[in-house]
Design an enzyme around this catalytic site. Structure first.
Site, PDB file in Angstrom:
ATOM      1  N   SER A   1      16.959 -10.534 -36.877  1.00 16.84           N
ATOM      2  CA  SER A   1      17.956 -10.968 -35.826  1.00 16.84           C
ATOM      3  C   SER A   1      16.884 -11.402 -34.801  1.00 16.84           C
ATOM      4  O   SER A   1      15.959 -12.369 -34.942  1.00 16.84           O
ATOM      5  CB  SER A   1      18.585  -9.690 -35.224  1.00 16.84           C
ATOM      6  OG  SER A   1      19.591 -10.038 -34.381  1.00 16.84           O
TER       7      SER A   1
ATOM      8  N   ASP B   1      26.898 -15.115 -41.662  1.00 19.21           N
ATOM      9  CA  ASP B   1      26.234 -14.553 -40.348  1.00 19.21           C
ATOM     10  C   ASP B   1      26.434 -15.383 -39.119  1.00 19.21           C
ATOM     11  O   ASP B   1      26.036 -16.591 -39.248  1.00 19.21           O
ATOM     12  CB  ASP B   1      24.758 -14.364 -40.463  1.00 19.21           C
ATOM     13  CG  ASP B   1      24.196 -13.658 -39.653  1.00 19.21           C
ATOM     14  OD1 ASP B   1      24.759 -13.453 -38.563  1.00 19.21           O
ATOM     15  OD2 ASP B   1      22.744 -13.197 -40.016  1.00 19.21           O
TER      16      ASP B   1
END
Length: 647
Positions: A429, A481
């Protein structure tokens, strides 16, 4: 309005029935001291609640008329809202009267009556307080000022200097409103100069993004559920033969992919471990605390190797458990966390003969502020002919770690211990984005460096830098995602799609939301909502419809570009930024709408940045980003490859 108004109708109806029952039961028992006031209080309260229920019922009926872009049938709604607002005055006064009566020591009525009245008074105050809080949160202080963003109409009515000043004042007001909201959300963290600069930058970003639309949160929710159903309908269509063939890789590419997947599965453990005890407890909810409490106290490196707070040694103990390393394998661990300064650790990986720099992802308010500092800044490299743009907040975080690694001699210490090892930078991330930019900074000093970025933010590098990183960075993306597709151009595209599909749906909003909730929870076939888009040719779709324009406070830059050729030569408001390196995209073989599935099979293939140029709406857009899901997918693919090799 229908759903919250119906909720209030249920609450007020229950109160009305309860008070009516109390009044009927104790009708002849108001002769006690203070009973006369009680009798009047209950009668007036019954009438007041009945009036509120009637006003709310009318509000529900009127607000269910029309569609999002057709407010005509709801033109009487403001009057009903003001009527309900006026009813708050007697409601507040009667709540005060009830509180005075309850607190009066001269009242000597039955205890049951006093307790019921006390409960009624408390309920009144709770409803009033929560209503005030809701209004403060939802109320838009800008209100009608948004219309001044219509610069063309302003210029027609005012001199250019006056209109410019007016527009400047409105923009400043909008920025200050967003800044106050952000400060309120971050009130629990210590704020310094860096925070104030970040607040202003993020407020400016939000002001720019939301300035040209007239959408409320429920409009956005309706748009997202419509887009999800439309997207599912498109996915259910049979694919063209050419599209199937283009995903059939050669054996050489497949071998290369299998090797990278095995490496990625190994290094994802380090990226997940950087989250410390929150990740360990999340993945081991029943046993984590017992294991950490028993093992952490004895395994701790010297104080000079750790910076930042690690109360009870839980973070370091979790890292040991997840990676399987010994405490002596760690060169440096930093739990220090501020805006633009994120935790990381440096460890020796003897299995792969690598010095691993693992950067933590988003886990605090400070990290969120780093994520949202999404302005672009230049990053100049000798190996790249043209200057590259990068995400400002993530670049500052990478600069912080770079200074620690080089200036504090951390990497020198690591290579002194293991000079033959290679350098690998990993992160998930925010950590993946930081690791990628850090790898670019370290590349000249460490030519054999590798970087594995798991689920990095999409708006990270300009095209030139993204191409440059294909030689040493591998990005791993799972499914749909959201974060991997997050960039300002993609967000602008999502806003345009929401406005288009919401404005032209011919159903009321409450029907869209109810059907959408049912679809998300229980599945079924996507609803075929009729829209004004049906039957239009592709050329006509490049221009907004009248309903669509009604939700745009000013014309979108994308429409301006179509209509005015001069805009084509001007730079875009948000430069296109891309994912770093070569991209491995992991998807489920068969899409399942079950919330829990014990046997999920994945496939992986090399992909390119254009696949992630649009945000996909799905319940899995968040879960596909979670580190445990990424690790599970990589382990599944790695084990499958291992079993094939053994066969």
């Amino acid at each position: 309005f229908p759903l919250p108004a119906i909720t209030f109708i249920i609450l007020f109806s229950c109160r009305w029935i309860g008070i009516l029952a109390l009044y009927a039961v104790h009708k002849g028992q108001f002769n006690c001291p203070g009973g006369g006031l009680l009798h009047s209080y209950l009668l007036v309260l019954l009438i007041l609640l009945a009036s509120i229920i009637c006003a709310l019922s009318a509000l529900v009926y009127v607000s269910m008329q029309g569609t999002i872009s057709n407010p005509g049938p709801r033109k009487s709604l403001p009057k009903l809202l003001y009527t309900r607002l006026l009813l708050y005055v007697p409601e507040f006064i009667w709540a005060v009267v009830g509180a005075v009566w309850v607190s009066d020591s001269s009242v000597h009525c039955e205890k049951t009556v006093i307790n019921v009245i006390t409960g009624t008074v408390i309920a009144s105050w709770v409803i009033i307080i929560f209503t005030i809080i809701g209004v403060v949160i939802v109320f838009d202080p800008l209100g009608g000022k948004k219309t001044f963003y219509l610069t063309d109409s302003v210029n027609r009515n005012l001199e250019s200097s006056q209109s410019g000043q007016l527009l400047y004042n409105v923009k400043n007001t909008a920025t200050r409103v967003w800044e106050k909201r952000i400060r309120l959300l971050c009130c629990c963290i210590v704020q310094d100069d860096d925070h104030r600069v970040a607040f202003t930058s993020i407020a400016e970003l939000f002001r720019t993004y939301f300035s040209d639309t007239d959408l409320v949160p429920s409009d956005i929710a309706a748009g997202l559920t419509l887009l999800h159903q439309e997207q599912d309908k498109m996915e259910n269509c049979p694919k063209e033969p050419e599209e199937v063939l283009c995903h059939s890789p050669s054996s050489l590419v497949t071998d290369d992919l299998d090797i990278e997947l095995e490496n990625a599965a190994h290094y994802m453990l380090f990226a997940a471990a950087a989250y410390g005890w929150p990740y360990y407890i999340y993945t081991n909810p029943f046993t984590a605390l017992c294991k950490l409490g028993g093992d952490c106290c004895g395994n701790r490196p010297t104080d000079s190797d750790i910076t930042g707070s690690d109360r009870h040694n839980f973070h370091f103990g979790s890292i040991l458990k997840i990676t399987g390393l010994q405490y002596r394998d760690f060169i440096h661990i930093s739990f220090h966390n501020k805006i633009y300064e994120i935790p990381f650790f440096v460890a020796l990986d003897h299995k792969k003969e690598a010095i691993v720099v693992a950067v933590r992802g988003t886990l605090s308010f400070e990290d969120i502020l780093t994520d949202l500092s999404a302005d672009c800044e230049d990053l100049t490299l000798e190996d790249v002919l043209e200057n590259g743009f990068v995400h400002k907040g993530i670049t500052q975080a990478a600069n912080y770690i770079y200074r620690k690694l080089i200036n504090d001699g951390i990497l020198n210490q690591a290579f002194t211990i293991a000079p033959e090892y290679k350098l690998v930078v990993v992160g998930h991330s925010l950590g993946g984005g930081t690791a990628s930019i850090l790898a670019i900074m370290l590349r000249n000093s460490f030519p054999t460096l590798r970087c594995f970025a798991f689920s990095p933010p999409g708006g990270l590098l300009s095209k030139s830098l993204a191409d440059y990183t294909k030689h040493f960075i591998v990005s791993v993306i799972v499914g749909k995602d959201l974060v991997a597709r997050l960039s300002m151009p993609n967000m602008e595209d999502l806003k345009r799609r929401i406005v288009r599909i919401v404005a032209n749906c011919n159903r009321p909003k409450y029907q869209i939301l109810l059907r959408g909730c049912w679809y998300e929870v229980f599945g079924g076939d996507p609803d075929n909502f009729p829209t004004e888009l049906d039957g239009r040719n592709q050329d006509a779709l490049t221009q907004p419809l009248l309903a669509e324009e009604s939700l745009m406070v000013r014309r979108s830059p994308s429409y301006n570009a179509l209509e005015d050729e001069s805009h084509l030569n001007s730079p875009p408001q948000y430069p296109h930024l891309y994912l770093p390196g070569k991209i491995i995209h992991i998807v489920e073989e068969s899409s399942s709408r079950r919330l829990c599935s014990s046997d999920i099979k994945y496939t992986a293939r090399w992909s390119n940045e254009t696949v992630f140029s649009s945000i996909l709406i799905s319940p899995k857009m968040i879960t596909d980003h979670m580190p445990d899901v990424v690790l599970k997918a990589l382990n599944s693919l790695s084990q499958e490859h291992g079993s094939c090799m053994s066969c």
